[in-house]
Design a protein around this motif. Structure first.
Motif, PDB file in Angstrom:
ATOM      1  N   TRP A  35       3.567   4.632  -3.285  1.00  0.00           N
ATOM      2  CA  TRP A  35       3.055   4.800  -4.654  1.00  0.00           C
ATOM      3  C   TRP A  35       3.291   6.217  -5.171  1.00  0.00           C
ATOM      4  O   TRP A  35       3.293   7.170  -4.410  1.00  0.00           O
ATOM      5  CB  TRP A  35       1.548   4.506  -4.683  1.00  0.00           C
ATOM      6  N   ARG A  43       0.818  -1.229   0.000  1.00  0.00           N
ATOM      7  CA  ARG A  43       0.000   0.000   0.000  1.00  0.00           C
ATOM      8  C   ARG A  43       0.841   1.263   0.000  1.00  0.00           C
ATOM      9  O   ARG A  43       0.338   2.344  -0.299  1.00  0.00           O
ATOM     10  CB  ARG A  43      -0.890   0.014   1.250  1.00  0.00           C
ATOM     11  N   ARG A  48      -3.563  -6.667  -2.712  1.00  0.00           N
ATOM     12  CA  ARG A  48      -4.093  -7.690  -3.636  1.00  0.00           C
ATOM     13  C   ARG A  48      -2.908  -8.431  -4.217  1.00  0.00           C
ATOM     14  O   ARG A  48      -1.873  -7.825  -4.469  1.00  0.00           O
ATOM     15  CB  ARG A  48      -4.817  -7.038  -4.833  1.00  0.00           C
ATOM     16  N   ALA A  71      -5.277  -1.415  -7.433  1.00  0.00           N
ATOM     17  CA  ALA A  71      -6.155  -1.676  -6.285  1.00  0.00           C
ATOM     18  C   ALA A  71      -5.351  -1.815  -4.986  1.00  0.00           C
ATOM     19  O   ALA A  71      -5.867  -1.564  -3.896  1.00  0.00           O
ATOM     20  CB  ALA A  71      -6.984  -2.930  -6.541  1.00  0.00           C
ATOM     21  N   CYS A  72      -4.090  -2.197  -5.130  1.00  0.00           N
ATOM     22  CA  CYS A  72      -3.234  -2.351  -3.931  1.00  0.00           C
ATOM     23  C   CYS A  72      -3.064  -1.056  -3.155  1.00  0.00           C
ATOM     24  O   CYS A  72      -2.677  -1.069  -1.993  1.00  0.00           O
ATOM     25  CB  CYS A  72      -1.834  -2.828  -4.324  1.00  0.00           C
ATOM     26  N   ARG A  73      -3.317   0.057  -3.818  1.00  0.00           N
ATOM     27  CA  ARG A  73      -3.169   1.336  -3.107  1.00  0.00           C
ATOM     28  C   ARG A  73      -4.181   1.437  -1.976  1.00  0.00           C
ATOM     29  O   ARG A  73      -3.972   2.152  -1.012  1.00  0.00           O
ATOM     30  CB  ARG A  73      -3.330   2.507  -4.095  1.00  0.00           C
ATOM     31  N   GLU A  74      -5.303   0.731  -2.142  1.00  0.00           N
ATOM     32  CA  GLU A  74      -6.350   0.728  -1.111  1.00  0.00           C
ATOM     33  C   GLU A  74      -6.201  -0.462  -0.170  1.00  0.00           C
ATOM     34  O   GLU A  74      -6.391  -0.348   1.031  1.00  0.00           O
ATOM     35  CB  GLU A  74      -7.744   0.592  -1.777  1.00  0.00           C
ATOM     36  N   TYR A  75      -5.913  -1.603  -0.757  1.00  0.00           N
ATOM     37  CA  TYR A  75      -5.975  -2.843   0.019  1.00  0.00           C
ATOM     38  C   TYR A  75      -5.045  -3.840  -0.659  1.00  0.00           C
ATOM     39  O   TYR A  75      -5.044  -3.916  -1.885  1.00  0.00           O
ATOM     40  CB  TYR A  75      -7.425  -3.373  -0.040  1.00  0.00           C
TER      41      TYR A  75
END
Ligand code: DGY
Length: 385
Positions: A282, A279, A309, A303-307
């Motif tokens: 970035w 996370r 994956r 999507a990894c920025r939020e959660y």
């Protein structure tokens, strides 16, 4: 007779000195050289003991700081190449052995087995040993994967531990390696990749010997500990991607023995802290660079920025990612470095949670089959079952 080298950097002097004595005690060894990255505490302690050891064993023990030989970050590569230079320019020893200074399980067996394989005529002898199923993640996901995809007909993909720092070279093999400008340039963590590559590229015969006690070195915390090594190992491989390697060189691997339960149960890194890394760090530019990758990778990574994956990064997807990286990765660019790290992290997490979780034997079989499938993919253009 042989010269034994211990490259070191901020090691425990007691461990290094004990290993020096093990080497001095061996009848095949006639000199020991410790090559330090700098004049640190370990350097001072070892230098202070060297004259006493020389006297009591009647064999020279030397301690020196590594020379600046290569063109990249000054690191382990300069240390190992300083040792090759010393062998070739200052001595007439017929063989050279390298051992990492921090091995707490070092014994005369390591030297004896290597000498015996060299007596059989092999020009290079490489030690290998059991490692935990979640250790060696650069070896499996970067080096062996890259060797399989790039040089599928050579012996490179089949070398058990291509990043291993324990090996024997005959004087002739040392000459071949040291005269290779690609090897001399590689002053950083990429040196092990370069030694392995160069020995195969020069057609040297290789024997891999199995040491069942293993290295018992400490494992890692969050995978950030490995970031510099990962980047330097991948860049080394990328720099070689268009170089030719012969097929069918002589290579044998000693069959491994049973693996101790302790090793099978060992966890290689801290999963929770590593998940967190997906996370952080970035930048907008990294998001733009993701445009170069297949859609599921791009979407999954964003999507990894939020959660965190990672389930999308299976074996075939990693092969596609790997080839984009080979074409576009820029080691001098911070955003590329961070992105490579995160992409590798998703691959390691996907493997850990779908494969390593099933147990040691399953995982080791999977990893070896994975390399075989990458070889197949590279030779035929299609994935193997
Ligand atoms: C490797 O991948 O072999 C490195 O030593 C990190 O474990």
């Amino acid at each position: 007779m042989a010269l034994v080298i211990f490259p070191f950097k901020e090691e425990e002097p007691e461990v290094l000195l004990r290993n020096v004595e093990v080497a001095l005690d061996h009848p095949r060894v006639s000199e020991v050289l410790c090559v330090g990255a700098s004049e640190d505490r370990c350097f001072d302690a070892t230098s202070a003991e060297a004259p006493k050891l020389t006297k009591s064993y009647g064999k020279p023990v030397k301690v020196m700081v590594q020379e600046r030989i290569g063109g990249l970050r000054p690191g382990k590569g300069d240390g190992m190449n300083t040792a090759l230079k010393y062998l070739l320019e200052e001595t007439d020893h017929e063989r050279i052995h390298f051992y990492d200074a921090d091995i707490v399980s070092f014994s005369e067996e390591w030297i004896t087995k290597a000498e015996e394989a060299a007596d059989e005529g092999y020009q290079v002898v490489r030690h290998y040993f059991p490692r935990s199923s979640t250790d060696a993640m650069i070896t499996w996901m970067i080096t062996r994967t890259g060797f399989a995809l790039l040089w599928p007909r050579s012996v490179l993909p089949w070398i058990e531990q291509p990043l291993g720092g324990e090996l024997l070279l005959t004087r002739g093999a040392a000459e071949e390696l040291f005269s290779d400008p690609r090897v001399r340039r590689q002053s950083d963590w990429g040196i092990d990749t370069l030694y392995t590559f160069s020995m195969v590229a020069h057609g040297l015969s290789i024997s891999e010997i199995y040491i069942d006690v293993g290295k018992l070195h400490k494992l890692y915390g969050a995978l950030t500990d490995l970031k510099a090594m990962l980047i330097e190992c991948f860049s080394a491989l990328q720099s070689l991607k268009d170089e030719p390697v012969p097929e069918g060189t002589k290579h044998c691997i000693e069959y491994p023995g049973p693996v101790r339960q302790e090793m099978k149960e060992k966890v290689g890194y801290d999963l929770e802290r590593s998940l967190q890394l997906l996370r952080t760090g970035w930048s907008d530019r990294q998001a733009e660079l993701l445009e170069l990758f297949p859609r599921p990778v791009r979407e999954g990574m964003l999507a990894c920025r939020e959660y965190p994956r990672f389930s999308f990064m299976d074996e075939d997807t990693w092969a596609e990612v790997y080839s984009v990286l080979l074409d576009h990765f820029d080691p001098g660019d911070d955003d590329w470095r961070e992105l490579l790290f995160k992409l590798w992290l998703t691959r390691v997490l996907q493997y850990t949670t779908t494969v390593a979780l099933r147990g040691y034997d399953y995982a080791m079989h999977y990893l070896h089959r994975m390399v075989a499938r990458y070889v197949h993919r590279s030779l035929t253009g299609s994935s193997a079952a």
